[in-house]
Design a protein around this motif. Sequence first.
Motif, short mmCIF file in Angstrom:
data_model
loop_
_atom_site.label_atom_id
_atom_site.label_comp_id
_atom_site.label_asym_id
_atom_site.label_seq_id
_atom_site.Cartn_x
_atom_site.Cartn_y
_atom_site.Cartn_z
N ARG A 83 -19.56 98.14 75.71
CA ARG A 83 -20.27 99.37 76.20
C ARG A 83 -21.63 99.54 75.80
NH1 ARG A 83 -18.74 102.67 80.11
NH2 ARG A 83 -16.54 102.55 79.63
N ALA A 84 -21.73 99.73 74.41
CA ALA A 84 -23.03 100.04 73.69
C ALA A 84 -23.69 98.99 74.02
CB ALA A 84 -22.80 100.49 72.29
N ARG A 85 -23.26 97.71 73.88
CA ARG A 85 -24.11 96.05 73.92
C ARG A 85 -24.66 96.02 75.31
NH1 ARG A 85 -20.30 92.55 72.13
NH2 ARG A 85 -20.97 93.42 70.05
N HIS A 86 -23.86 96.38 76.30
CA HIS A 86 -24.41 96.29 77.74
C HIS A 86 -25.57 97.37 78.05
CE1 HIS A 86 -21.88 93.29 79.84
NE2 HIS A 86 -21.27 93.43 78.84
N GLY A 104 -24.45 102.89 68.75
CA GLY A 104 -25.12 102.72 70.02
C GLY A 104 -26.55 103.84 69.89
N MET A 105 -26.26 105.00 69.64
CA MET A 105 -27.24 106.23 69.70
C MET A 105 -28.39 105.64 68.45
SD MET A 105 -24.96 109.27 70.19
CE MET A 105 -26.43 110.56 69.98
N LYS A 106 -27.68 105.27 67.47
CA LYS A 106 -28.75 105.03 66.43
C LYS A 106 -29.57 103.72 66.72
CE LYS A 106 -26.09 106.60 62.35
NZ LYS A 106 -25.49 106.16 61.26
N ARG A 107 -28.87 102.56 67.65
CA ARG A 107 -29.87 101.67 67.77
C ARG A 107 -30.83 101.98 69.04
NH1 ARG A 107 -31.44 97.77 64.95
NH2 ARG A 107 -30.06 96.07 64.40
N ARG A 108 -30.44 102.86 69.81
CA ARG A 108 -31.29 103.28 70.66
C ARG A 108 -32.44 104.39 70.06
NH1 ARG A 108 -26.84 105.41 73.72
NH2 ARG A 108 -27.90 107.54 73.95
N LEU A 109 -32.24 105.01 69.10
CA LEU A 109 -32.87 105.60 68.32
C LEU A 109 -34.11 104.67 67.61
CD1 LEU A 109 -34.56 108.30 67.53
CD2 LEU A 109 -32.81 108.28 65.83
N ASP A 110 -33.56 103.56 67.03
CA ASP A 110 -34.32 102.60 66.41
C ASP A 110 -35.39 102.03 67.29
OD1 ASP A 110 -35.08 101.57 63.99
OD2 ASP A 110 -33.15 99.88 64.15
N ILE A 111 -34.96 101.45 68.63
CA ILE A 111 -35.99 100.90 69.48
C ILE A 111 -36.94 101.94 69.79
CG2 ILE A 111 -35.98 99.81 71.88
CD1 ILE A 111 -33.53 98.26 71.22
N ALA A 112 -36.54 103.38 70.26
CA ALA A 112 -37.38 104.26 70.59
C ALA A 112 -38.49 104.40 69.58
CB ALA A 112 -36.58 105.62 70.82
N PRO A 172 -30.05 92.77 67.53
CA PRO A 172 -29.90 94.25 67.84
C PRO A 172 -28.91 94.96 68.18
CG PRO A 172 -31.01 93.28 69.57
CD PRO A 172 -30.71 92.23 68.55
N THR A 173 -27.75 93.92 68.54
CA THR A 173 -26.58 94.50 69.09
C THR A 173 -25.37 94.38 68.07
OG1 THR A 173 -26.08 92.67 70.48
CG2 THR A 173 -27.24 94.31 71.31
N MET A 207 -27.62 98.40 75.92
CA MET A 207 -28.81 97.90 75.21
C MET A 207 -29.36 96.89 76.03
SD MET A 207 -30.70 98.31 72.52
CE MET A 207 -29.56 99.33 71.70
N TRP A 208 -28.58 95.88 76.58
CA TRP A 208 -29.13 94.91 77.59
C TRP A 208 -29.92 95.52 78.68
CZ3 TRP A 208 -24.22 91.55 78.50
CH2 TRP A 208 -23.87 90.70 77.24
#
Length: 320
Positions: A172-175, A142-150, A165-166, A177-178
């Motif tokens: 929990r990480a999917r929600h 989830g952190m990597k995905r947040r960093l990717d979008i950042a 993306p999810t 990201m939503w």
Amino acid sequence: MADLAIAANGLRKSYGDKTVLDGVDIAVPEGTIFSLLGPNGAGKTTAVKILSTLISPDPASGRISVGGHDLATAPQAARAAIGVTGQFSAVDGLITGEENMLLMADLHHLSRAEGRRVAAELLERFDLVEAAKKPASTYSGGMKRRLDIAMTLVGSPRIIFLDEPTTGLDPRARHNMWGIIRELVTGGVTVFLTTQYLEEADELADHIAVLNDGRIVAEGTADELKRIVPGGHIRLRFTDPAAYQSAAAALREAARDDEALALQLPSDGSQRELRSILDWLDAAGVEADELTVHTPDLDDVFFALTGDTDQPNEPKEAVR
């Protein structure tokens, strides 16, 4: 094409004798979430690659506009308006989260001071400040995905392509990201989303298109798509065999399940129809022990329109 962030007419792409996209039309208004659904091999990723200028459409395609720029005549201007987060993270695990952000700032030709300012703001926005100095390889999915979008947001794109993306994230990480995606749209960003999760499209998308065998087979809002598929029903279950028999005799159109003492009636799930059945039960002096309503969901729509057979993956082409 005014007020459309993305517009494509007759989008086509073939690899040899394999047609991946066969005359696809796409229209995405500014500041909305558009979701493209389809089974593996339907052409979703190919569509994203074309619209994000990573590969070229076939010459027979019609006009394609992204961010108000014609991809045939102004691809560089279109690139300046977009950001892309692919199925696989672009994060470099060997450097820290902050260094990933600063590297992206350099790629966008931001000054050192401006790059640090933007990186700091985005790391805070995506709740990554505490992890910023740690190698990205230590981050959770989830952190990597947040960093990717950042990282995608460093260039302040007006349009973001999120290709599944999810995938691989826990619920929990999917929600989480939503929530991030919704915030982006609230800020005026347009999101083009492909996803394997039908619940995700249902939760997020303003408009959904279903792609199958390279063609759009249906599109509309989630509610509009659900209404095109039959299968809604009301299920009445009884514990008293006599009550069950009385109800079955009166409701001859109902499908019977004698073993479960249950009746199933076709229904659109409307309040009026439900009230009619309850009124009938009251008038007949029959009491059901359990009443459940099923209305078609996007799963029903997806399988009705595409079938449930896995398709081969889309042909690969080197990014250029």
